[in-house]
Motif scaffolding. Structure first.
Motif, PDB file in Angstrom:
ATOM      1  N   ARG A  67      36.721  34.055  36.928  1.00 54.28           N
ATOM      2  CA  ARG A  67      37.081  32.649  37.142  1.00 54.28           C
ATOM      3  C   ARG A  67      38.208  32.303  36.173  1.00 54.28           C
ATOM      4  O   ARG A  67      38.034  32.400  34.960  1.00 54.28           O
ATOM      5  N   ARG A  68      39.374  31.982  36.687  1.00 56.46           N
ATOM      6  CA  ARG A  68      40.548  31.751  35.849  1.00 56.46           C
ATOM      7  C   ARG A  68      40.675  30.268  35.503  1.00 56.46           C
ATOM      8  O   ARG A  68      40.294  29.409  36.303  1.00 56.46           O
ATOM      9  N   ASP A  69      41.250  30.009  34.323  1.00 59.90           N
ATOM     10  CA  ASP A  69      41.449  28.635  33.884  1.00 59.90           C
ATOM     11  C   ASP A  69      42.795  28.143  34.435  1.00 59.90           C
ATOM     12  O   ASP A  69      43.798  28.101  33.733  1.00 59.90           O
ATOM     13  N   VAL A  70      42.796  27.835  35.730  1.00 59.82           N
ATOM     14  CA  VAL A  70      44.038  27.445  36.403  1.00 59.82           C
ATOM     15  C   VAL A  70      43.754  26.243  37.312  1.00 59.82           C
ATOM     16  O   VAL A  70      42.605  26.046  37.731  1.00 59.82           O
ATOM     17  N   PRO A  71      44.778  25.480  37.638  1.00 58.64           N
ATOM     18  CA  PRO A  71      44.542  24.298  38.474  1.00 58.64           C
ATOM     19  C   PRO A  71      44.516  24.631  39.963  1.00 58.64           C
ATOM     20  O   PRO A  71      44.938  23.822  40.785  1.00 58.64           O
ATOM     21  N   TYR A  72      44.075  25.827  40.327  1.00 61.65           N
ATOM     22  CA  TYR A  72      44.040  26.233  41.730  1.00 61.65           C
ATOM     23  C   TYR A  72      42.588  26.325  42.179  1.00 61.65           C
ATOM     24  O   TYR A  72      41.710  26.670  41.390  1.00 61.65           O
ATOM     25  N   GLN A  73      42.394  26.095  43.471  1.00 58.81           N
ATOM     26  CA  GLN A  73      41.032  26.151  44.032  1.00 58.81           C
ATOM     27  C   GLN A  73      40.535  27.604  44.074  1.00 58.81           C
ATOM     28  O   GLN A  73      41.233  28.482  44.591  1.00 58.81           O
TER      29      GLN A  73
ATOM     30  N   GLU B  56      54.268  27.395  43.183  1.00 60.85           N
ATOM     31  CA  GLU B  56      54.256  25.983  42.772  1.00 60.85           C
ATOM     32  C   GLU B  56      55.616  25.355  43.071  1.00 60.85           C
ATOM     33  O   GLU B  56      55.705  24.207  43.492  1.00 60.85           O
TER      34      GLU B  56
ATOM     35  N   ARG C 210      52.743  30.894  40.212  1.00 63.19           N
ATOM     36  CA  ARG C 210      53.733  30.038  39.522  1.00 63.19           C
ATOM     37  C   ARG C 210      54.959  29.810  40.381  1.00 63.19           C
ATOM     38  O   ARG C 210      55.509  28.707  40.447  1.00 63.19           O
TER      39      ARG C 210
ATOM     40  N   LYS D 155      49.944  24.617  48.389  1.00 60.13           N
ATOM     41  CA  LYS D 155      48.575  24.283  47.976  1.00 60.13           C
ATOM     42  C   LYS D 155      47.926  25.632  47.700  1.00 60.13           C
ATOM     43  O   LYS D 155      47.684  26.411  48.624  1.00 60.13           O
TER      44      LYS D 155
END
Ligand code: 8YV
Length: 318
Positions: free
Chosen positions: A182-188, A169, A166, A174
């Motif tokens: 596996r996390r529910d995040v907008p990261y690769q 960001e 966070r 990036k």
């Protein structure tokens, strides 16, 4: 602290040192045995262990099978920290002892991760030494690196990792990660640390690991994948890293720089690191702010007070 209940008949063993204000409050409420400070803590515990109903440790001084064997009436162990690597969870569960932690330190640990990242990129410690040595003027400090916009890899995206992400960001990084979940995040998400290292400018170790003595998860090939311009930050545990490989990579310039808050044999730090300008060293202070240490201490006391009042533990992990 939510109440001021006293339990003078309850005897507690300190298996790890505490901040003075925590110790004072424990002493005010319970009967305390500081066995960790004895020349032979286990011999000291053997004498009084049969009376002990509670233990207090910390992230680096957890509850082991040997402790449990010496404390047959132990009901609860409150850790002042979140690390579980020095505690024997299987033995704790077998015995049905409650283990509590202090899940109030994640912001501070993430703050320090960013501080170390910035210190590496902008050479803060080196620049400070440079000015103090009167070298400003006759010499020039080499250029630093820009953290903003870097490709940042996180090994471990648990409660600390997510706070680091966070904050990154805000630095327009990036962000990518590896984590068993596996996390529910907008990261690769990457499948392994090596692939992540190849794709990162800066790598943050934020993972919980196995006990000291388990094979390190970060070694030479990860440092080589990061390369001579790569940066490495460790705010997790020193023994998750092959420390001699890290020292060699930094000394030989195969790794650009590192920010390290944790070491294999704390408080010992490899002497070679002390001579290097491309490493920033802090003495395991990720949670060491007045605010967080107060909150952690309160959490320890409140767990014990709640338990011995018959209301159960507040932040149990086992
Ligand atoms: C503490 C830690 O400083 O929570 C942990 O596991 O490593 C640190 O926050 C440690 O418990 C030592 O007191």
């Amino acid at each position: 602290m939510t109440d001021a209940t006293r339990f003078p008949d309850v005897e507690l063993a300190l298996i790890g040192g505490q901040q003075p204000f925590v110790l004072d409050e424990l002493k005010r409420r319970f009967t305390i045995h500081s066995i960790y400070a004895e020349p032979d803590p286990f011999a000291a515990l053997a004498k009084i262990g049969h009376r002990i109903r509670g233990a207090v440790g910390h992230g680096m001084a957890g509850l082991t099978r040997r402790h449990l064997e010496l404390m047959p009436k132990l009901e609860i162990c409150a850790l002042n920290g979140v690390g579980l690597e020095t505690s024997d969870l299987a033995a704790i569960r077998e015995r049905g002892v409650v283990l509590t932690t202090t899940p109030v330190l994640f912001d501070d640990v993430a703050d320090l991760a960013i501080a170390l990242a910035l210190a590496c990129c902008r050479q803060i410690a080196r620049a400070d030494r440079f000015v103090r040595a009167g070298r400003w003027g006759p010499e020039r400090l080499p250029l630093g690196r820009k953290l903003t916009g870097m490709r940042a890899g996180l090994i471990g995206l648990g409660r600390i990792g997510i706070e680091v992400a966070r904050r990154l960001e805000g630095f327009k990084a990036k962000i990518a990660y590896v984590d068993p979940v596996r996390r529910d995040v907008p990261y690769q998400a990457y499948p392994d640390a090596l692939t992540l290292a190849r794709e990162s400018d800066i790598l943050f170790l934020c993972a919980a690991g196995g006990p000291k003595g388990s094979p390190p998860m970060i070694g030479r090939e990860i440092f080589d994948a990061l390369g001579p311009r790569g940066l490495f930050v460790n705010i997790a545990r020193g023994w998750l890293v092959d420390e001699p490989a890290l020292v060699d990579a930094l000394a030989q310039g195969r790794l650009g720089a590192a920010g390290l808050d944790v070491f294999f044999g704390e408080p010992k730090v490899p002497t070679k690191l002390l001579e290097l300008d491309n490493v920033v060293l802090t003495p395991h202070i990720a949670s060491s702010t007045e605010e967080t240490m107060r909150a952690m201490g309160a959490c320890v006391i409140d767990n014990l007070a709640s338990w011995f009042s018959g209301r159960g533990a507040l932040t149990p992990v086992a």
